[in-house]
Design a protein around this motif. Structure first.
Motif, PDB file in Angstrom:
ATOM      1  N   VAL A 116      -8.426   5.617  -7.892  1.00  0.00           N
ATOM      2  CA  VAL A 116      -7.939   4.581  -9.083  1.00  0.00           C
ATOM      3  C   VAL A 116      -8.463   4.659 -10.308  1.00  0.00           C
ATOM      4  CG1 VAL A 116      -7.317   2.770  -7.364  1.00  0.00           C
ATOM      5  CG2 VAL A 116      -9.231   2.711  -8.242  1.00  0.00           C
ATOM      6  N   LYS A 139      -1.623  -6.420  -6.137  1.00  0.00           N
ATOM      7  CA  LYS A 139      -0.920  -6.012  -4.835  1.00  0.00           C
ATOM      8  C   LYS A 139      -1.457  -7.045  -3.693  1.00  0.00           C
ATOM      9  CE  LYS A 139      -0.672  -1.135  -5.347  1.00  0.00           C
ATOM     10  NZ  LYS A 139       0.946  -0.946  -5.114  1.00  0.00           N
ATOM     11  N   ILE A 145      -7.830   0.735  -2.347  1.00  0.00           N
ATOM     12  CA  ILE A 145      -7.087   1.991  -2.690  1.00  0.00           C
ATOM     13  C   ILE A 145      -7.795   3.056  -3.195  1.00  0.00           C
ATOM     14  CG2 ILE A 145      -5.073   2.566  -4.053  1.00  0.00           C
ATOM     15  CD1 ILE A 145      -4.061  -0.221  -3.527  1.00  0.00           C
ATOM     16  N   ARG A 168      -5.924   4.648 -12.966  1.00  0.00           N
ATOM     17  CA  ARG A 168      -4.862   3.546 -12.968  1.00  0.00           C
ATOM     18  C   ARG A 168      -5.380   2.026 -13.030  1.00  0.00           C
ATOM     19  NH1 ARG A 168      -2.212   4.890  -7.252  1.00  0.00           N
ATOM     20  NH2 ARG A 168      -4.090   5.430  -6.561  1.00  0.00           N
ATOM     21  N   ASP A 206       0.371   4.863  -1.642  1.00  0.00           N
ATOM     22  CA  ASP A 206      -0.932   4.790  -2.067  1.00  0.00           C
ATOM     23  C   ASP A 206      -1.754   5.364  -0.902  1.00  0.00           C
ATOM     24  OD1 ASP A 206      -1.211   4.275  -4.996  1.00  0.00           O
ATOM     25  OD2 ASP A 206      -0.673   2.236  -4.252  1.00  0.00           O
ATOM     26  N   SER A 207      -2.989   6.030  -1.042  1.00  0.00           N
ATOM     27  CA  SER A 207      -4.015   5.932  -0.148  1.00  0.00           C
ATOM     28  C   SER A 207      -4.950   4.890   0.069  1.00  0.00           C
ATOM     29  CB  SER A 207      -4.468   7.262  -0.065  1.00  0.00           C
ATOM     30  OG  SER A 207      -5.454   7.705   1.044  1.00  0.00           O
ATOM     31  N   TYR A 234      -5.776  -2.299 -10.483  1.00  0.00           N
ATOM     32  CA  TYR A 234      -4.673  -1.762  -9.806  1.00  0.00           C
ATOM     33  C   TYR A 234      -4.412  -2.337  -8.502  1.00  0.00           C
ATOM     34  CZ  TYR A 234      -1.643   1.458  -7.750  1.00  0.00           C
ATOM     35  OH  TYR A 234      -0.378   2.156  -7.315  1.00  0.00           O
ATOM     36  N   LEU A 268       0.932  -1.322  -0.036  1.00  0.00           N
ATOM     37  CA  LEU A 268      -0.183   0.008   0.056  1.00  0.00           C
ATOM     38  C   LEU A 268       0.913   1.188   0.018  1.00  0.00           C
ATOM     39  CD1 LEU A 268      -2.837  -0.923   2.791  1.00  0.00           C
ATOM     40  CD2 LEU A 268      -3.026  -0.296   0.327  1.00  0.00           C
ATOM     41  N   ASN A 311     -12.759   4.323  -5.710  1.00  0.00           N
ATOM     42  CA  ASN A 311     -11.852   3.489  -4.952  1.00  0.00           C
ATOM     43  C   ASN A 311     -12.014   2.052  -5.405  1.00  0.00           C
ATOM     44  OD1 ASN A 311     -11.459   5.882  -3.567  1.00  0.00           O
ATOM     45  ND2 ASN A 311     -13.049   5.309  -1.763  1.00  0.00           N
TER      46      ASN A 311
END
Length: 670
Positions: free
Chosen positions: A648, A660, A645, A651, A350-351, A656, A347, A626
Motif C-alpha cells: 500500500v 474498507k 492489505i 496508495r 487486492d492481496s 487505504y 479485499l 503492508n
C-alpha cells in the motif's frame, strides 16, 4: 546296584520304543501348521500340504492367494487357534484325521470369526509316513468354494455438510449440471464443437480429448466433461447448444460462496497414492475423496463418515463380512456468510486478508484471504492451464493468508502500551518532549534512527502517541521497560506459544534474536517492526483484551450450544488499564487528527488502530509496505475486524485500509 540300573534302562527303553511306535501324529503336525499360519508364513504352510492339494495349486499361487486376500481386506490381528488334546487318539492304522480350529481377524468390513475343521491325510515319504493337510479354499473362509474369488464392494457414505452459524451452506452436497459429450453426435466438424465447448468451459481441446479417449468410452456413450456451477444457467444453455454436448444432473460437492470463502472452506479431491498409503487402515480406498484444504481438511475425520464394505465370494455371492456405511457428521461453524462476503468484496482486487471475531464471545465470524480461487473448480474439473495460471498469479491465490504471520507494524503499539503499564515503566499521563521526525538513542546507533510520521506534536503522552501513531514514543517505551519486561508483556498476549485455534495457524513470535543485546531491535519491536510476527487471527484475539476488562478471549470456530467465552489470558491488564487503552483507541478514530479518523461514517462508533509495516531485508533499505487497520465497535460490541492489505506504499498506506474496514462495519451492523 548293577541289577537296578539294568532294570531302569529297560523301562526307559520300552517307553521310548512305545512312543516311537506311534510315529508322527496329526495333532503335532497341525499344531506346527497353525503356528506358521499365525506368522503368515505361507511358503512354510505349503510344505505341509498333501500331494493332492499340491496338484491343484502351486506354491507361488498358494502364497499369492493368501497374501492378496489378506492384504485386500486389510487383515489385522489374525489369530488361528488349535488346542492340542492332552491325550491323543491312537491312530496307528488310520489314514485320515479331522481336527477343529478357530480363526479370528479384523478386516475393513469388520471382524471375521469362524470355527472350522482341517482334514489331514497320512502319506508315505522317503523318511517314512507323515501327516499332511488336505487343503481347500474353505480353510481361508468357509464360504469360499473352489473357483471362487474374494471380492470387496464399497458403500460410500454421504459427506457431512459445513454450515455457517445461521445454517447456510458453506460446503454442501448438491445436484449440479454436468456437461457430457457423446462422441458420435459431435457433428460434421467435431473439432469445432470441442473447441467451442472448451472455450466456454475454460478447458482445452486436449482436456476434452483425454476424457473421450478413455478405454471404456464407446461412440454412443455419454462422457462426463465438466460439472458447472448451478448459477451458470446461460453457460449451460450455450454449451448444450453445441453438437454432441448435453446436460445431466449429478450429485456433487458444492461451495455456495465460491471464492468468497475459498481458503476457509477449502475443497475435496481424489485421494492420491501417497495419501492412500499414509491413511492405510482408516477405511480409505483408491476411489475415496478427502479434504485437501481449509475446513474440508480440518474436519475431514468428522465429515467423511465411514465407508461401508462387504467382503463376499464371487461368483457364489456369499457374504464373508459386512459393515454398513455411516454418513458423515454435519459441522456448524461460527462463520457469518454475509460478513464473509462483505469482507471479501472489500479485499477483492487486492492481496490481503481479514479476520473477524465477536469480541465478547470469541466466535470467529469471518476468515478471508485475497486473491482467491473458486473451490468449485477443483471439484467440477479444472484444466491444467487454469491451475498453472493460479500458481503463477501474483498474491498466491492458492494459499490462505489469515493463518500466516506478518509484521504487525503499528497495530502492535497497544500491546507495547499494555506491557509498559503492566511493568510499571510507562506512565500514561507523562508528557514526553519529542521533536523532529527522527530520533536515535546515541552515537552507538550509527546512521540508524527511528522515524515518525509527523512532527506536528512535540508534547506526547500515551493518548497522543496512539492517536498520531508515534514510532519514537513506543521505541522509547520499549527501551525504558527493557527486553525482559517487553518480552513478558508480549508473552502475556500469547506471543511465543502455541496458538490453539481450530484452523491450523502459524504461531506469533517476538524475536528470533537476543533483544537484550540489540537496542535497535528492541526499539523497532516497540512499534511492531523488528522481528515481531503475528497472524491476523491472533491480532484480533489480542484486541479483545481491551473490551473484556483486560482478559483476552480465545477465538473458536466450531459453533457451541452456549456461546460462552473461553478466556485464553486472564488479567493481562487491570480493568482500569484496559479501559484507558480502549478510550485512547476510540480517539484514534474520533479525533480529527487520528490516523483512523477518515472517512467519517455517521453513527459508527469504533475504537481502532492503524498500522503500516515496512518489509525490508536490511536497515536503510526501502521495502514493501503492508497496511493494517484493527477496529471494534464500542456500542454493544459484537464485531472486531483485523484487516491487512499488502503493498500500500503508493496508495496511502494504512489509510487505504481504513475505509474498507469501516464499510464492512456499516454493512454488518445494519
Amino acid at each position: 546296584m548293577k541289577k537296578w540300573k539294568a532294570v531302569l534302562f529297560l523301562v526307559l527303553t520300552l517307553v521310548i520304543l512305545s512312543a516311537c511306535s506311534k510315529g508322527p501324529q496329526p495333532e503335532e503336525r497341525f499344531q506346527k501348521y497353525v503356528s506358521l499360519w499365525n506368522d503368515q508364513n505361507f511358503s512354510g504352510m505349503y510344505d505341509y500340504l498333501s500331494s493332492d492339494a499340491k496338484k491343484s495349486i502351486t506354491e507361488q499361487e498358494f502364497k499369492e492367494r493368501y497374501q492378496q486376500i489378506y492384504e485386500s481386506i486389510e487383515t489385522e490381528n489374525l489369530s488361528i487357534s488349535y488346542e492340542k488334546p492332552e491325550e491323543q487318539e491312537e491312530r496307528k492304522d488310520e489314514k485320515e484325521a479331522s481336527l477343529p480350529f478357530s480363526l479370528k481377524m479384523d478386516t475393513l468390513a469388520g471382524p471375521v470369526a469362524f470355527d472350522h475343521r482341517a482334514s489331514l491325510v497320512k502319506e508315505e515319504t522317503d523318511d517314512g509316513d507323515n501327516w499332511f493337510i488336505s487343503w481347500n479354499p474353505s480353510m481361508i473362509f468357509p464360504q469360499l468354494k473352489e473357483g471362487d474369488a474374494v471380492r470387496i464392494s464399497e458403500d460410500k457414505p454421504v459427506r457431512g455438510s459445513i454450515l455457517d452459524k445461521n445454517g447456510k451452506g458453506l460446503a454442501i452436497n448438491a445436484v449440479v449440471p454436468e456437461i457430457q459429450a457423446v462422441p458420435e453426435k459431435l457433428g460434421s466438424d467435431p473439432e469445432a464443437s470441442k473447441e467451442a465447448a472448451a472455450k466456454l468451459l475454460n478447458l482445452t481441446v486436449e482436456d476434452i480429448d483425454k476424457k473421450l479417449s478413455a478405454s471404456w468410452v464407446k461412440p454412443d456413450m455419454s462422457v462426463p466433461v465438466a460439472k458447472v456451477d448451478p448459477s451458470e444457467t446461460e453457460l449451460v444453455k450455450k454449451v448444450t447448444s453445441l453438437p454432441g454436448f448435453q446436460k445431466a444432473d449429478v450429485s456433487s460437492r458444492y461451495y455456495p460462496l465460491g471464492e468468497n470463502a475459498a481458503h476457509l472452506t477449502g475443497y475435496i479431491g481424489n485421494i492420491s497414492g501417497e495419501e492412500l498409503q499414509e491413511l492405510k487402515g482408516k477405511g480409505y480406498t483408491s476411489t475415496s475423496q478427502l479434504g485437501k484444504a481449509g475446513l474440508e481438511e480440518v474436519y475431514e475425520d468428522d465429515l467423511r463418515g465411514q465407508t461401508g464394505f462387504r467382503i463376499y465370494t464371487d461368483p457364489s455371492n456369499e457374504t464373508i463380512a459386512e459393515r454398513p456405511a455411516e454418513d458423515g457428521k454435519d459441522i456448524t461453524v461460527t462463520i457469518d456468510s454475509a460478513l464473509q462476503t462483505v469482507l471479501y468484496n472489500q479485499l477483492k482486487g487486492d492481496s490481503g486478508t481479514a479476520a473477524a471475531v465477536h469480541p465478547l464471545t470469541g466466535e470467529t465470524l469471518a476468515l478471508v484471504s485475497s486473491p482467491a480461487y473458486n473451490p468449485n473448480s477443483f471439484v467440477f474439473g479444472m484444466s491444467g492451464a487454469a491451475y498453472q495460471a493460479l500458481t503463477e498469479q501474483t498474491g498466491n491465490p492458492l494459499s490462505a493468508k489469515f493463518n500466516k504471520t506478518f509484521s504487525p507494524g503499528s497495530v502492535f503499539k497497544p500491546l507495547t502500551a499494555a506491557a509498559g503499564l503492566k511493568a510499571g515503566t510507562l506512565n500514561p499521563a507523562e508528557v514526553k518532549t519529542i521533536t523532529g521526525l527522527t530520533w536515535k538513542k546515541g552515537p552507538e546507533w550509527g546512521n540508524y534512527s527511528v522515524t515518525r510520521v509527523t512532527d506536528a506534536y512535540s508534547a506526547v503522552d500515551l493518548k497522543r502517541a496512539l492517536v498520531s501513531s508515534d514510532n519514537i514514543y513506543f521505541a522509547q517505551a520499549a527501551l525504558e521497560m527493557g527486553a525482559d519486561a517487553f518480552k513478558d508483556g508480549a508473552a502475556a498476549f500469547g506471543l511465543g506459544e502455541r496458538f490453539e485455534f481450530d484452523f491450523p495457524t502459524a504461531d506469533s513470535s517476538v524475536a528470533e534474536s537476543d533483544l537484550a543485546a540489540k537496542d535497535v531491535l528492541l526499539a523497532d519491536s516497540g512499534y511492531g517492526q523488528g522481528e515481531v510476527l503475528m497472524s491476523p487471527v491472533h491480532i484480533a484475539a489480542s484486541y479483545t483484551a481491551f473490551v473484556n476488562n483486560g482478559s483476552m478471549i480465545m477465538p473458536y470456530l466450531e459453533k457451541k450450544d452456549d456461546a460462552a467465552p473461553e478466556i485464553w489470558k486472564e488479567g493481562i491488564l487491570t480493568p482500569e488499564q484496559s479501559s484507558l487503552i480502549l478510550n485512547h483507541l476510540i480517539s484514534v478514530v474520533d479525533d480529527p487528527s487520528g490516523t483512523g479518523h477518515e472517512p467519517v461514517v455517521p453513527g459508527l462508533k469504533l475504537a481502532g488502530k492503524t498500522g503500516t509495516a515496512e518489509l525490508k531485508m536490511a536497515k536503510g533499505e526501502i521495502g514493501q509496505e503492508n497496511g493494517w487497520f484493527v477496529a471494534v465497535n464500542t456500542d454493544q460490541p459484537k464485531l472486531l475486524i483485523a484487516m491487512m492489505i499488502e503493498d500500500v506504499k503508493d496508495r496511502g498506506g494504512s489509510h487505504y485500509v481504513v475505509p474498507k474496514v469501516k464499510q464492512a462495519f456499516s454493512a454488518y451492523l445494519k
